[in-house]
Design a protein around this motif. Structure first.
Motif, short mmCIF file in Angstrom:
data_model
loop_
_atom_site.label_atom_id
_atom_site.label_comp_id
_atom_site.label_asym_id
_atom_site.label_seq_id
_atom_site.Cartn_x
_atom_site.Cartn_y
_atom_site.Cartn_z
N ALA A 39 -3.57 -3.15 -3.89
CA ALA A 39 -2.83 -2.06 -3.25
C ALA A 39 -3.18 -0.72 -3.87
N GLN A 40 -3.46 -0.73 -5.17
CA GLN A 40 -3.82 0.51 -5.85
C GLN A 40 -5.17 1.04 -5.37
N GLU A 41 -6.12 0.14 -5.11
CA GLU A 41 -7.40 0.59 -4.55
C GLU A 41 -7.22 1.18 -3.16
N ALA A 42 -6.38 0.53 -2.36
CA ALA A 42 -6.10 1.06 -1.03
C ALA A 42 -5.45 2.43 -1.12
N ALA A 43 -4.57 2.61 -2.09
CA ALA A 43 -3.91 3.90 -2.28
C ALA A 43 -4.92 4.99 -2.64
N GLN A 44 -5.93 4.63 -3.43
CA GLN A 44 -6.98 5.61 -3.77
C GLN A 44 -7.70 6.09 -2.51
N TRP A 45 -7.95 5.17 -1.57
CA TRP A 45 -8.56 5.56 -0.30
C TRP A 45 -7.64 6.50 0.46
N CYS A 46 -6.36 6.19 0.47
CA CYS A 46 -5.40 7.06 1.16
C CYS A 46 -5.41 8.47 0.56
N TYR A 47 -5.46 8.53 -0.75
CA TYR A 47 -5.47 9.83 -1.43
C TYR A 47 -6.74 10.60 -1.10
N PHE A 48 -7.88 9.92 -1.20
CA PHE A 48 -9.14 10.60 -0.95
C PHE A 48 -9.24 11.14 0.47
N MET A 49 -8.83 10.33 1.44
CA MET A 49 -9.00 10.72 2.84
C MET A 49 -8.02 11.81 3.28
N THR A 50 -7.03 12.10 2.47
CA THR A 50 -6.06 13.13 2.84
C THR A 50 -6.08 14.33 1.90
N ALA A 51 -5.95 14.09 0.60
CA ALA A 51 -5.86 15.19 -0.36
C ALA A 51 -7.23 15.75 -0.74
N VAL A 52 -8.28 14.94 -0.62
CA VAL A 52 -9.62 15.38 -1.01
C VAL A 52 -10.48 15.72 0.20
N ASN A 53 -10.56 14.81 1.14
CA ASN A 53 -11.38 15.03 2.33
C ASN A 53 -10.87 16.21 3.16
N GLY A 54 -11.81 17.06 3.57
CA GLY A 54 -11.44 18.18 4.42
C GLY A 54 -12.35 18.34 5.62
N PHE A 55 -13.28 17.39 5.84
CA PHE A 55 -14.25 17.58 6.92
C PHE A 55 -14.40 16.35 7.81
N ILE A 105 0.82 -1.20 0.00
CA ILE A 105 0.00 0.00 0.00
C ILE A 105 0.86 1.26 0.00
N GLY A 106 1.93 1.26 0.79
CA GLY A 106 2.77 2.44 0.86
C GLY A 106 3.39 2.80 -0.47
N ARG A 107 3.88 1.80 -1.17
CA ARG A 107 4.48 2.04 -2.49
C ARG A 107 3.43 2.55 -3.47
N ALA A 108 2.24 1.93 -3.46
CA ALA A 108 1.18 2.35 -4.37
C ALA A 108 0.72 3.77 -4.05
N ALA A 109 0.64 4.11 -2.77
CA ALA A 109 0.24 5.47 -2.38
C ALA A 109 1.28 6.49 -2.81
N ALA A 110 2.55 6.16 -2.62
CA ALA A 110 3.61 7.07 -3.04
C ALA A 110 3.54 7.33 -4.54
N GLN A 111 3.33 6.28 -5.32
CA GLN A 111 3.25 6.43 -6.77
C GLN A 111 2.05 7.28 -7.17
N LEU A 112 0.92 7.12 -6.46
CA LEU A 112 -0.26 7.90 -6.78
C LEU A 112 -0.04 9.38 -6.49
N PHE A 113 0.50 9.69 -5.32
CA PHE A 113 0.76 11.10 -4.99
C PHE A 113 1.79 11.71 -5.93
N LEU A 114 2.80 10.93 -6.31
CA LEU A 114 3.78 11.43 -7.26
C LEU A 114 3.15 11.73 -8.61
N SER A 115 2.21 10.88 -9.03
CA SER A 115 1.54 11.09 -10.32
C SER A 115 0.70 12.36 -10.32
N LYS A 116 0.33 12.82 -9.11
CA LYS A 116 -0.44 14.06 -8.98
C LYS A 116 0.47 15.29 -8.82
N GLY A 117 1.78 15.08 -8.87
CA GLY A 117 2.72 16.18 -8.81
C GLY A 117 3.19 16.59 -7.44
#
Length: 226
Positions: free
Chosen positions: A187-203, A12-24
């Motif tokens: 792992a990629q699906e789990a990474a999407q959850w990580c991205y949503f709950m941090t970079a998207v979620n604000g409440f 999951i950590g590797r997949a999350a890192a790659q996802l955040f990197l792909s977003k710049g």
């Protein structure tokens, strides 16, 4: 944003890192193993890797102010190492990096076992402890920085750590028999959850969110080789 992810060498950590990197984003990774992030995975972001054991606070590197922290590093040994890494190490990382004026979100990779108890005793205790600590951190982060703080309680995820059951046909069948969606997350699906709950979620904050494909609906089951 500056994103810190622990346990980035696999899963999951590797997949999350790659996802955040792909977003710049700029991603800092901490792992006991060397980096497995390839140059082609950077996709506009910047990655820096630090070899360190999060259970050894003196090994934690000095970093610029972190905006997103994802506590992903963990072990599953059924020994006191589970407490040292999954709980105490996670606390050390959070206390060092999360409480700064630029922080926006903190996330913990917990486990469905923190909600059910269906796992090795010390592993379950470590993950349940992380959920309890998350709630404490969520209060402090909200009051001082207006930042969110949550935990994701994953059930089965197709990672190297879980190969003892995913590669055993009999054990895998027992798990699928009680998993309504009849599969585990990638792992990629789990990474999407990580991205949503941090970079998207604000409440949403202070929550332990179960992501298990419905497996938790069947209580008192934990499958692992004898």
């Amino acid at each position: 944003m500056n994103v810190l992810i622990t346990g980035t060498s696999s899963g999951i950590g590797r997949a999350a890192a790659q996802l955040f990197l792909s977003k710049g984003h700029a991603v800092f990774g901490i792992d006991r193993e060397e980096s497995s992030i390839s140059a082609e995975s950077l996709s506009g972001g910047m990655y820096r890797h630090f070899v360190a054991d999060i259970s050894r606070a003196e090994q934690l590197p000095e970093l610029p102010p972190i905006e997103i922290l994802i506590n992903n590093a963990g072990v599953q040994t059924a020994t006191e190492s589970d407490i040292a890494v999954n709980l105490l190490g996670t606390i050390a990382v959070t206390e060092k990096y999360a409480f700064n004026s630029k922080i926006k979100s903190v996330l913990f990779n917990s486990s469905a076992s923190a909600l059910t108890g269906n796992e090795f005793a010390l592993y379950t205790a470590s993950k349940a402890g992380a959920v309890g600590y998350m709630k404490n951190a969520a209060i402090r982060l909200a009051n001082e920085y207006r930042a969110t703080c949550n935990a994701l309680c994953f059930g089965g995820v197709l990672t190297r750590l879980n190969r003892p059951v995913t590669e055993d046909q009999k054990l895998w069948k027992r798990i699928m028999d009680v998993t309504p969606l009849k599969r585990w997350a990638t792992a990629q699906e789990a990474a999407q959850w990580c991205y949503f709950m941090t970079a998207v979620n604000g409440f949403c904050t202070g929550q332990a969110i179960e992501i298990s494909g419905g497996e938790r609906n069947c209580a008192d089951l934990f499958v692992w080789p004898e």
